[in-house]
Design a protein around this motif. Structure first.
Motif, short mmCIF file in Angstrom:
data_model
loop_
_atom_site.label_atom_id
_atom_site.label_comp_id
_atom_site.label_asym_id
_atom_site.label_seq_id
_atom_site.Cartn_x
_atom_site.Cartn_y
_atom_site.Cartn_z
N UNK A 218 -51.78 5.22 12.75
CA UNK A 218 -50.95 5.27 13.00
C UNK A 218 -49.28 4.99 13.48
N UNK A 219 -49.92 3.43 13.15
CA UNK A 219 -48.59 2.59 13.35
C UNK A 219 -48.50 2.17 11.63
N UNK A 220 -48.96 2.98 10.54
CA UNK A 220 -48.72 2.69 9.96
C UNK A 220 -47.63 4.22 8.86
N UNK A 221 -48.01 4.78 10.00
CA UNK A 221 -47.05 6.14 9.37
C UNK A 221 -47.91 6.97 8.96
N UNK A 222 -48.94 7.09 9.07
CA UNK A 222 -49.91 7.74 8.12
C UNK A 222 -50.95 9.09 8.32
N UNK A 223 -49.82 10.30 8.21
CA UNK A 223 -51.11 11.61 8.96
C UNK A 223 -52.24 11.68 8.47
N UNK A 224 -53.69 11.80 9.32
CA UNK A 224 -54.87 11.22 8.44
C UNK A 224 -55.78 13.53 8.06
N UNK A 225 -56.53 13.60 7.84
CA UNK A 225 -57.49 14.47 7.89
C UNK A 225 -58.45 14.37 8.59
N UNK A 226 -59.38 14.72 9.25
CA UNK A 226 -60.77 14.13 10.04
C UNK A 226 -61.44 14.27 9.36
N UNK A 227 -62.91 14.15 8.96
CA UNK A 227 -63.71 14.21 8.39
C UNK A 227 -65.35 14.08 8.57
N UNK A 228 -66.07 15.23 9.77
CA UNK A 228 -66.78 14.15 10.56
C UNK A 228 -68.00 14.67 9.17
N UNK A 229 -69.00 13.22 9.12
CA UNK A 229 -70.56 13.85 8.29
C UNK A 229 -69.81 12.46 7.03
N UNK A 230 -68.47 12.39 7.18
CA UNK A 230 -68.29 11.54 5.50
C UNK A 230 -68.65 9.87 5.80
N UNK A 231 -68.45 9.49 7.06
CA UNK A 231 -68.83 8.27 7.56
C UNK A 231 -69.07 7.71 6.45
N UNK A 232 -69.52 5.94 6.83
CA UNK A 232 -70.40 4.87 6.16
C UNK A 232 -72.01 5.19 7.14
N UNK A 233 -72.88 4.26 6.35
CA UNK A 233 -73.67 4.80 7.71
C UNK A 233 -73.20 3.63 9.12
N UNK A 234 -73.41 2.57 8.80
CA UNK A 234 -72.37 1.60 8.98
C UNK A 234 -70.94 1.51 10.79
N UNK A 235 -70.26 2.45 9.53
CA UNK A 235 -68.84 2.68 10.44
C UNK A 235 -68.29 3.27 10.34
N UNK A 236 -66.51 4.24 10.83
CA UNK A 236 -65.98 5.12 10.03
C UNK A 236 -65.22 4.68 9.36
#
Length: 412
Positions: A218-236
């Motif tokens: 948000x601070x960078x002014x960037x929209x995101x597309x959320x993708x459950x299940x694509x995180x690394x095993x140790x964090x988003x």
């Protein structure tokens, strides 16, 4: 139709493969090494601008290191088999060495090697470092899928209240890198966990980390597309995604929060009240891997790389032997400014021009008798479709300006 980087490589000689070296282990040829070095320089400058400090760590580690980090349990199938160390003089008999699948465990040890207070943080450790993946032969592809990955890798060690700011800084740096490279970022993916039990850490840790990444975007002014299940095993993580002309999607740079490594390596700092508090790690990949980015820019520019990145920036072509001395003088003047000319004196002028076009050199400089007498050179800016006669000093200055600024075009 755009050519694949492997097809372009037939004219450009950026890399080679050899069965004796092994599949997925490309050999960087001299021109490819120039591209690699320029990308490495860009990565170092962007890291330095953000206050990152360089470190150097080994490509090998004990199996115990990766057991501690969690990579062995979660990632063993993608790692090369351990190597026995044999007997040693330091009580290491029977231990096993492993080619690292990631650089973060070593950087955790660098942080742990010294004591740190809350006033020092954040500490940002940067290294362009090789890591290894035991990819199956069927998925290997040129530079885009390899077994040794040379990654622009930074690990930030910070307080929990600094996570969002550090993630935002890393995201802006990654976006800036892609802008300089001329690579379009199709979208930024917020990679989250799903209901799988394979993720490490508590629900509270994950919620805090995901909130920090949302704030950073948000601070960078960037929209995101959320993708459950694509995180690394140790964090988003925040992934910069690109889609090539063939419709293939790749992650070209990443920012991710890691609360697992600090826990496993007992990484802490002295808080204001004198207590020991757990540090948070933020992984930041700005330029990305040298292999994947090189493949991407070759395909983006169809081999005609911007002048700052091109292995040979100008072909210097004397029309006849009478202009050889003047041509060599031009080459020397360009080299003195840190530029990369290629002198090509032999053969017909037409054949030499065709050879330069096949090599996708940004500029072609022709020196005939009239140009030599006037202290000028006939320049073809192939990408811009411009041809003009300019003073030798003006050519050197224009090329120097484009190189230093990493401009997309030469300003004549």
């Amino acid at each position: 139709m755009n050519a694949d980087h492997r097809d372009l490589n037939r004219d450009l000689d950026i890399f080679a493969t050899d069965p004796l070296a092994g599949a997925g282990l490309p050999l960087w040829l001299p021109d490819g090494a120039v591209v690699f070095a320029e990308l490495e320089r860009l990565a170092a400058e962007l890291a330095g601008a953000d206050g990152c400090v360089p470190v150097k760590t080994p490509v090998l580690g004990k199996r115990a290191l990766f057991e501690r980090s969690g990579h062995w349990a979660k990632f063993a199938e993608d790692m090369f088999p351990p190597m026995s160390m044999g007997s040693g003089s330091e009580g290491e008999s029977g231990d096993e060495l492993v080619l690292r699948p990631a650089n973060c465990p070593h950087h955790a040890l660098v942080y742990k090697a010294q004591q740190h207070s809350y006033r020092e943080l954040p500490i940002r450790l940067h290294e362009l470092a090789p890591m290894f993946r035991a990819e199956r032969s069927g998925v290997l592809s040129g530079l885009s899928r390899v077994r040794q990955i040379n990654l622009d890798d930074t690990h930030v060690f910070c307080r929990p209240d600094q996570v969002a700011d550090e993630a935002g800084k890393a995201l802006l740096s990654a976006l800036r890198a892609q802008e300089i490279l001329g690579l379009r970022v199709d979208y930024v993916r917020l990679s989250l966990r799903d209901d799988s039990p394979s993720y490490l850490g508590s629900a509270e840790q994950w919620d805090d980390a995901e909130m920090a990444l949302r704030k950073a975007a948000s601070v960078a002014g960037v929209a995101t597309v959320e993708a459950p299940g694509e995180a690394a095993f140790y964090g988003p993580k925040l992934d910069l995604q690109v889609i090539d002309p063939a419709g293939r999607e790749e992650t070209i740079a990443t920012v991710q929060v890691d609360f697992n490594q600090p826990e496993r390596f007992d990484l802490s700092y002295a808080a204001a009240d004198g207590s020991r508090q757990r540090v948070v790690m933020v992984h930041r990949g700005t330029v990305g891997s040298m292999e994947r980015v090189t493949a991407a820019v070759l395909e983006r520019y169809q081999g005609r790389l911007p002048l700052w990145l091109a292995p040979s920036q100008v072909a210097v072509l004397p029309v006849s032997p009478a202009q050889d001395q003047v041509a060599r003088g031009l080459v020397d003047a360009l080299v003195a400014e840190g530029l990369r000319p290629r002198l090509d004196p032999d053969g017909s002028l037409g054949a030499r021009i065709r050879a330069s076009r096949r090599r996708r050199e940004p500029l072609i400089a022709v020196l005939g008798s009239a140009e030599a007498a006037a202290g000028e050179v006939q320049v073809r800016d192939v990408g811009a479709g411009v041809e003009r006669r300019v003073l030798v000093g003006d050519l050197v200055a224009a090329m120097k300006g484009a190189y230093v600024s990493r401009a997309g075009e030469v300003a004549w």
